[in-house]
Enzyme design. Structure first.
Site, PDB file in Angstrom:
ATOM      1  N   ASP A   1       5.034  56.837   6.412  1.00 36.80           N
ATOM      2  CA  ASP A   1       3.808  56.101   6.074  1.00 36.80           C
ATOM      3  C   ASP A   1       2.671  57.064   5.761  1.00 36.80           C
ATOM      4  O   ASP A   1       2.458  58.029   6.492  1.00 36.80           O
ATOM      5  CB  ASP A   1       3.385  55.215   7.254  1.00 36.80           C
ATOM      6  CG  ASP A   1       4.497  54.319   7.752  1.00 36.80           C
ATOM      7  OD1 ASP A   1       4.805  53.327   7.084  1.00 36.80           O
ATOM      8  OD2 ASP A   1       5.076  54.620   8.824  1.00 36.80           O
TER       9      ASP A   1
ATOM     10  N   ASP B   1      10.926  54.940   8.150  1.00 34.88           N
ATOM     11  CA  ASP B   1      10.267  55.204   6.876  1.00 34.88           C
ATOM     12  C   ASP B   1       9.219  56.288   7.092  1.00 34.88           C
ATOM     13  O   ASP B   1       9.104  56.831   8.193  1.00 34.88           O
ATOM     14  CB  ASP B   1       9.607  53.922   6.331  1.00 34.88           C
ATOM     15  CG  ASP B   1       8.409  53.479   7.165  1.00 34.88           C
ATOM     16  OD1 ASP B   1       8.097  54.117   8.193  1.00 34.88           O
ATOM     17  OD2 ASP B   1       7.758  52.485   6.784  1.00 34.88           O
TER      18      ASP B   1
ATOM     19  N   ASP C   1       5.899  54.158   2.634  1.00 29.16           N
ATOM     20  CA  ASP C   1       4.761  53.249   2.480  1.00 29.16           C
ATOM     21  C   ASP C   1       3.514  54.060   2.155  1.00 29.16           C
ATOM     22  O   ASP C   1       3.174  54.990   2.878  1.00 29.16           O
ATOM     23  CB  ASP C   1       4.501  52.466   3.779  1.00 29.16           C
ATOM     24  CG  ASP C   1       5.543  51.383   4.031  1.00 29.16           C
ATOM     25  OD1 ASP C   1       6.197  50.951   3.066  1.00 29.16           O
ATOM     26  OD2 ASP C   1       5.693  50.976   5.197  1.00 29.16           O
TER      27      ASP C   1
HETATM   28  N1  CTP Z   1       1.689  48.032   9.284  1.00 23.79           N
HETATM   29  C1  CTP Z   1       0.761  47.164   8.787  1.00 23.79           C
HETATM   30  N2  CTP Z   1       1.114  46.235   7.850  1.00 23.79           N
HETATM   31  C2  CTP Z   1       2.377  46.178   7.394  1.00 23.79           C
HETATM   32  C3  CTP Z   1       3.341  47.067   7.871  1.00 23.79           C
HETATM   33  C4  CTP Z   1       2.964  47.998   8.832  1.00 23.79           C
HETATM   34  O1  CTP Z   1      -0.386  47.228   9.196  1.00 23.79           O
HETATM   35  N3  CTP Z   1       2.697  45.268   6.479  1.00 23.79           N
HETATM   36  C5  CTP Z   1       1.299  49.014  10.297  1.00 23.79           C
HETATM   37  C6  CTP Z   1       1.946  48.717  11.637  1.00 23.79           C
HETATM   38  O2  CTP Z   1       1.108  47.920  12.421  1.00 23.79           O
HETATM   39  C7  CTP Z   1       2.119  50.078  12.216  1.00 23.79           C
HETATM   40  C8  CTP Z   1       2.169  51.024  11.033  1.00 23.79           C
HETATM   41  O3  CTP Z   1       1.761  50.282   9.912  1.00 23.79           O
HETATM   42  O4  CTP Z   1       1.000  50.398  12.979  1.00 23.79           O
HETATM   43  C9  CTP Z   1       3.516  51.621  10.829  1.00 23.79           C
HETATM   44  O5  CTP Z   1       4.485  50.603  10.690  1.00 23.79           O
HETATM   45  P1  CTP Z   1       6.023  50.906  10.569  1.00 23.79           P
HETATM   46  O6  CTP Z   1       6.279  51.926   9.529  1.00 23.79           O
HETATM   47  O7  CTP Z   1       6.712  49.598  10.401  1.00 23.79           O
HETATM   48  O8  CTP Z   1       6.420  51.412  12.024  1.00 23.79           O
HETATM   49  P2  CTP Z   1       6.366  52.848  12.698  1.00 23.79           P
HETATM   50  O9  CTP Z   1       5.553  52.725  13.917  1.00 23.79           O
HETATM   51  O10 CTP Z   1       5.951  53.888  11.715  1.00 23.79           O
HETATM   52  O11 CTP Z   1       7.864  53.061  13.143  1.00 23.79           O
HETATM   53  P3  CTP Z   1       9.085  53.620  12.255  1.00 23.79           P
HETATM   54  O12 CTP Z   1       9.321  54.991  12.734  1.00 23.79           O
HETATM   55  O13 CTP Z   1      10.220  52.707  12.564  1.00 23.79           O
HETATM   56  O14 CTP Z   1       8.690  53.565  10.827  1.00 23.79           O
HETATM   57 MN    MN Z   2       6.855  53.980   9.797  1.00 22.47          MN
HETATM   58 MN    MN Z   3       5.990  51.556   7.312  1.00 20.70          MN
END
Ligand code: CTP
Ligand code: MN
Ligand code: MN
Ligand code: MN
Length: 379
Positions: free
Chosen positions: A202, A200, A303
């Site tokens: 963020d 995703d 997100d």
């Molecule tokens: N996070 C959070 N609360 C959530 C979801 C995510 O605090 N409900 C934080 C996670 O701890 C992380 C960050 O948001 O530090 C990013 O989460 P995520 O998008 O799930 O993972 P990524 O590290 O960005 O990996 P990816 O490339 O798979 O998205």
């Molecule tokens: Mn992410």
């Molecule tokens: Mn995320």
């Protein structure tokens, strides 16, 4: 054992973990066992495997023998057995049978649906369901989020590239500035850590004038919706109150910012289309025929999080990840420093006060940790 191995500290937040390392042949295996433990609701076991994998990511070279592991922290008996088998035989029977197992594959497919957690996936698995198609075929009750998850399943399974994240960044910046000039937008998560792809994109949003950020998200999503850029969105209001949520709950994993879990409709340019299809420049229209849907757009998970300026440093640290790095930071704060760290605040339980910070560097300093830049938080 060699001298470098002995320098590996035991908390991931005390170490530098680059994105590219030398031991993926071991860490991928251990992470399958970690994932499988999570599917079986065994968090302790899952974290143990993830910590073991993470230590190997921080090593300066490839592990060639069990001797190389002497003096390393976080390697339990089970992890060592798995590593030994891979070093000796090239693979681990437990890892391979887990990878092939019906439960592992079904749980992976089902939890891969946006809006489906381990609990729901497990219930479906027990009822004999194995895939998104099974959910449709049997007419399962799905909430709005899961419906979107099933509808856009194929697109959401495809990794998001940095180039796509940059296009989305421009869209988000335009939306935010249209509704609140002067707001600041920061790319978070894996892309801030230097990843080339993600599941995703963020973003963290704030405004230097405290209070201006209140109830900002509905304005952003309205703007995006009017432009036809959103396929799905669910906004949650900010529910953080320092007096109530502060010291007592600060170690809780879930933050309380105003946030939006969304699915963007990303227009695919001829250029990105070309690279996806590996077709020549003149051949872009022909390349379209390789797509199952020649729609010209794809769905991308995004997100969005809004933070008050006074909490921005904590929110930045908390949303940069990796998940294990975050977990280890909170564990370090609690166990070693008697402090409670969240994405909102840092509370000192001995002095009974909040420690204010404007930058991530200040937070590391309060915690008595050497500053680790985002690109080395890939624990
Ligand atoms: N996070 C959070 N609360 C959530 C979801 C995510 O605090 N409900 C934080 C996670 O701890 C992380 C960050 O948001 O530090 C990013 O989460 P995520 O998008 O799930 O993972 P990524 O590290 O960005 O990996 P990816 O490339 O798979 O998205
Ligand atoms: Mn992410
Ligand atoms: Mn995320
Ligand atoms: Mn194409």
């Amino acid at each position: 054992g060699d001298a470098t191995a002995m320098l590996i500290k035991s908390y991931a937040c005390q170490r530098r973990t680059p994105l590219k390392h030398h031991n993926s042949f071991l860490t991928e295996a251990l992470e399958i066992l970690a994932q499988n433990a999570e599917y079986n609701d065994n968090e302790g076991r899952s974290v143990a495997f993830r910590r073991a994998a993470s230590v190997l990511k921080a090593l300066p070279r490839r592990v060639r023998s069990m001797e190389d592991l002497r003096c390393l922290p976080c390697l339990g008996d089970h992890s060592q057995r798995v590593i030994k088998e891979i070093l000796e035989d090239g693979s681990s029977r437990e890892v391979e049978s887990t990878r092939q197992s019906e439960q592992y594959q079904a749980m992976k497919a089902l939890t891969g649906i946006f809006g489906v957690g381990v609990r729901t996936a497990d219930r479906w698995f027990r009822e004999g369901l194995r895939s998104p198609d099974d959910l449709i075929r049997t007419g399962q009750q799905l909430n709005r989020e899961q419906q979107a998850g099933v509808q856009y399943y194929d697109d959401l399974q495809k990794p998001v590239t940095k180039a796509e994240a940059d296009v989305i960044s421009d869209v988000v910046e335009k939306a935010v500035h249209a509704v609140l000039p002067g707001a600041e937008i920061q790319l978070m998560g894996g892309f801030r850590r230097g990843k080339e792809v993600g599941h995703d994109v963020d973003f963290l949003i704030t405004h230097p004038e405290e209070g201006k950020e209140e109830r900002l998200m509905p304005k952003i999503t309205n703007w995006l919706e009017e432009q036809g850029l959103l396929l799905y969105q669910k906004t949650t209001r900010n529910s953080y109150l320092e007096k109530m949520d502060g010291p007592a709950r600060a170690s809780s994993n879930m933050d309380r910012f105003e946030r939006c879990f969304s699915i963007f409709k990303l227009q695919e340019s001829a250029a990105s289309c070309k690279s996806n299809c590996s077709a020549s420049a003149e051949d872009v229209s022909a390349a379209h025929e390789h797509h199952s849907e020649a729609s010209g757009w794809r769905a991308v998970r995004v997100d969005l999080v809004v933070s008050p300026y006074s909490q921005f440093a904590f929110a930045t640290l908390g949303w940069t990840g990796s998940k294990l790095f975050e977990r280890e930071l909170r564990r370090w704060a609690g166990q070693e420093k008697h402090m409670s760290l969240s994405s909102h605040a840092l509370y000192d339980n001995k002095q009974n006060l909040y420690l204010r910070a404007k930058t991530e560097e200040e937070i590391f300093a309060y915690l008595g940790l050497e500053y680790i830049p985002p690109s080395e938080r890939n624990a």
